[in-house]
Design a protein around this motif. Structure first.
Motif, mmCIF file in Angstrom:
data_model
loop_
_atom_site.group_PDB
_atom_site.id
_atom_site.type_symbol
_atom_site.label_atom_id
_atom_site.label_comp_id
_atom_site.label_asym_id
_atom_site.label_seq_id
_atom_site.Cartn_x
_atom_site.Cartn_y
_atom_site.Cartn_z
ATOM 1 N N THR A 52 4.322 -9.500 -12.854
ATOM 2 C CA THR A 52 5.158 -9.020 -11.754
ATOM 3 C C THR A 52 5.911 -7.757 -12.142
ATOM 4 O O THR A 52 6.106 -6.863 -11.328
ATOM 5 C CB THR A 52 6.149 -10.104 -11.304
ATOM 6 N N GLY A 53 6.326 -7.679 -13.422
ATOM 7 C CA GLY A 53 7.021 -6.484 -13.891
ATOM 8 C C GLY A 53 6.105 -5.295 -14.022
ATOM 9 O O GLY A 53 6.510 -4.149 -13.760
ATOM 10 N N VAL A 54 4.856 -5.518 -14.430
ATOM 11 C CA VAL A 54 3.895 -4.421 -14.535
ATOM 12 C C VAL A 54 3.501 -3.918 -13.151
ATOM 13 O O VAL A 54 3.348 -2.707 -12.926
ATOM 14 C CB VAL A 54 2.646 -4.870 -15.324
ATOM 15 N N LEU A 55 3.343 -4.832 -12.207
ATOM 16 C CA LEU A 55 2.869 -4.455 -10.881
ATOM 17 C C LEU A 55 3.917 -3.689 -10.075
ATOM 18 O O LEU A 55 3.567 -2.834 -9.259
ATOM 19 C CB LEU A 55 2.440 -5.708 -10.118
ATOM 20 N N LEU A 56 5.199 -3.961 -10.290
ATOM 21 C CA LEU A 56 6.241 -3.360 -9.455
ATOM 22 C C LEU A 56 6.202 -1.830 -9.440
ATOM 23 O O LEU A 56 6.218 -1.230 -8.353
ATOM 24 C CB LEU A 56 7.621 -3.868 -9.892
ATOM 25 N N PRO A 57 6.146 -1.122 -10.585
ATOM 26 C CA PRO A 57 6.069 0.348 -10.512
ATOM 27 C C PRO A 57 4.800 0.839 -9.823
ATOM 28 O O PRO A 57 4.822 1.900 -9.173
ATOM 29 C CB PRO A 57 6.096 0.768 -11.989
ATOM 30 N N ILE A 58 3.697 0.096 -9.941
ATOM 31 C CA ILE A 58 2.467 0.464 -9.235
ATOM 32 C C ILE A 58 2.691 0.393 -7.729
ATOM 33 O O ILE A 58 2.271 1.275 -6.966
ATOM 34 C CB ILE A 58 1.314 -0.472 -9.637
ATOM 35 N N LEU A 59 3.377 -0.655 -7.290
ATOM 36 C CA LEU A 59 3.681 -0.797 -5.864
ATOM 37 C C LEU A 59 4.588 0.332 -5.381
ATOM 38 O O LEU A 59 4.403 0.862 -4.274
ATOM 39 C CB LEU A 59 4.353 -2.148 -5.605
ATOM 40 N N ILE A 60 5.568 0.717 -6.196
ATOM 41 C CA ILE A 60 6.474 1.800 -5.811
ATOM 42 C C ILE A 60 5.710 3.112 -5.653
ATOM 43 O O ILE A 60 5.962 3.885 -4.715
ATOM 44 C CB ILE A 60 7.609 1.941 -6.842
ATOM 45 N N ALA A 61 4.761 3.363 -6.550
ATOM 46 C CA ALA A 61 3.936 4.571 -6.416
ATOM 47 C C ALA A 61 3.174 4.553 -5.098
ATOM 48 O O ALA A 61 3.086 5.571 -4.389
ATOM 49 C CB ALA A 61 2.965 4.670 -7.584
ATOM 50 N N GLY A 62 2.616 3.396 -4.741
ATOM 51 C CA GLY A 62 1.923 3.272 -3.457
ATOM 52 C C GLY A 62 2.867 3.464 -2.285
ATOM 53 O O GLY A 62 2.501 4.076 -1.272
ATOM 54 N N ASP A 63 4.082 2.958 -2.411
ATOM 55 C CA ASP A 63 5.075 3.115 -1.341
ATOM 56 C C ASP A 63 5.408 4.586 -1.110
ATOM 57 O O ASP A 63 5.554 5.026 0.040
ATOM 58 C CB ASP A 63 6.358 2.357 -1.699
ATOM 59 N N VAL A 64 5.550 5.342 -2.191
ATOM 60 C CA VAL A 64 5.850 6.772 -2.061
ATOM 61 C C VAL A 64 4.739 7.478 -1.296
ATOM 62 O O VAL A 64 4.993 8.291 -0.391
ATOM 63 C CB VAL A 64 6.052 7.412 -3.448
ATOM 64 N N LEU A 65 3.497 7.178 -1.638
ATOM 65 C CA LEU A 65 2.367 7.805 -0.950
ATOM 66 C C LEU A 65 2.328 7.396 0.520
ATOM 67 O O LEU A 65 2.015 8.214 1.396
ATOM 68 C CB LEU A 65 1.064 7.413 -1.642
ATOM 69 N N ALA A 66 2.651 6.139 0.801
ATOM 70 C CA ALA A 66 2.657 5.673 2.190
ATOM 71 C C ALA A 66 3.743 6.363 3.002
ATOM 72 O O ALA A 66 3.528 6.738 4.161
ATOM 73 C CB ALA A 66 2.843 4.154 2.226
ATOM 74 N N VAL A 67 4.928 6.541 2.396
ATOM 75 C CA VAL A 67 6.017 7.230 3.094
ATOM 76 C C VAL A 67 5.637 8.675 3.387
ATOM 77 O O VAL A 67 5.891 9.191 4.492
ATOM 78 C CB VAL A 67 7.316 7.167 2.249
ATOM 79 N N LEU A 68 5.019 9.343 2.431
ATOM 80 C CA LEU A 68 4.591 10.725 2.648
ATOM 81 C C LEU A 68 3.560 10.815 3.773
ATOM 82 O O LEU A 68 3.502 11.806 4.508
ATOM 83 C CB LEU A 68 4.005 11.300 1.362
ATOM 84 N N THR A 69 2.758 9.763 3.930
ATOM 85 C CA THR A 69 1.693 9.769 4.938
ATOM 86 C C THR A 69 2.200 9.400 6.320
ATOM 87 O O THR A 69 1.803 10.012 7.322
ATOM 88 C CB THR A 69 0.571 8.796 4.522
ATOM 89 N N TYR A 70 3.099 8.411 6.417
ATOM 90 C CA TYR A 70 3.482 7.848 7.724
ATOM 91 C C TYR A 70 4.979 7.968 8.009
ATOM 92 O O TYR A 70 5.507 7.237 8.856
ATOM 93 C CB TYR A 70 3.075 6.376 7.782
ATOM 94 N N ARG A 71 5.669 8.887 7.367
ATOM 95 C CA ARG A 71 7.128 8.969 7.494
ATOM 96 C C ARG A 71 7.594 9.212 8.919
ATOM 97 O O ARG A 71 8.715 8.833 9.280
ATOM 98 C CB ARG A 71 7.683 10.058 6.576
#
Length: 257
Positions: A52-71
């Motif tokens: 869960t700790g390893v996955l969290l920063p990966i999810l945050i990176a995906g969130d940043v890309l999603a915000v840039l795409t659908y903001r």
């Protein structure tokens, strides 16, 4: 956290983690909830709590890309409705992690996801189901937002599995595809960033886990690009069916894992 295992993964295990990271990017820009498969892969390759700790920063990176795409498509009244309840859920989830073992966590979240999927499918068959986001002043809307918010905060804290819960909320509120993706993008960026101090305090994130994240995060980008390409070719009905299917799969795999 058993960080030494992070240094001993095989080549095939790294390939599996890279694929899971790519799927995170895809889920953030196309089918929210699909990253429950990523959760399962990370937990299979790494120790369950460490994953869960390893996955969290990966999810945050995906969130940043999603915000840039659908903001431009976020529905902020819905977000403000959700955040207080989600904060309460994150606190409860943190306390739950202090004493709960992996089996209890998996069973609880799997049951919640399947329940949410069942409720949403039942509502979608009802002629009275709404097709637009409920007004902020709606009493029923506030109650539903608080219920889903607490569940979403709890599940995202204990297993990074808040996506399916919030997907069910946004679908039940009648969000269309782009509004769904834009609202969930900002929601998870804010929530996941807020989880970092809690995860670090629990020993789930450290320098070694971040080194593995640095090697995996590059795979999130092509996944996000594939998702952005695919979402324009998926009609609304299929989009909703895929989201519900991903939720069911995630719930089942958590119960059976």
């Amino acid at each position: 956290m058993d960080t030494m295992t992070l240094w001993h993964i095989t080549g095939w295990e790294f390939v599996a983690l890279a694929f899971a990271a790519l799927l995170v990017g895809f889920s953030k820009t196309a089918v929210s909830g699909a990253n429950t498969v990523s959760l399962a892969v990370f937990a299979a390759v790494l120790p369950a709590r460490a994953s869960t700790g390893v996955l969290l920063p990966i999810l945050i990176a995906g969130d940043v890309l999603a915000v840039l795409t659908y903001r431009r498509h976020a529905h902020w009244p819905t977000l403000w409705r959700l955040f207080p309840a989600v904060a309460a859920g994150v606190v409860v989830g943190t306390l739950f992690l202090v004493w709960a073992d992996d089996e209890v966590v998996r069973t609880s979240i799997g049951a919640i996801l399947l329940l949410m999927a069942g409720v949403t499918m039942w509502r979608r068959r009802s002629a009275a189901e709404r097709r637009e986001p409920e007004p902020v002043t709606s009493r029923a809307g506030r109650i539903k937002a608080r219920s889903y918010g607490v569940l979403g905060g709890f599940t995202t804290m204990v297993a990074n599995a808040g996506g399916p819960v919030m997907s069910m909320y946004l679908l039940s509120a009648g969000f269309r595809k782009l509004g769904f993706l834009g609202t969930s993008a900002f929601f998870f960026l804010i929530v996941n960033v807020s989880k970092v101090p809690f995860s670090a305090g629990l020993g789930l994130i450290d320098s070694r886990s971040l080194l593995l994240d640095a090697a995996l995060v590059v795979f999130v980008v092509p996944g996000a690009l594939i998702g952005k390409w695919a979402v324009n070719r998926i009609n609304q009905r299929l989009f909703e069916q895929l989201v519900i299917a991903a939720t069911v799969v995630g719930g089942v795999q958590l119960l059976l894992r």
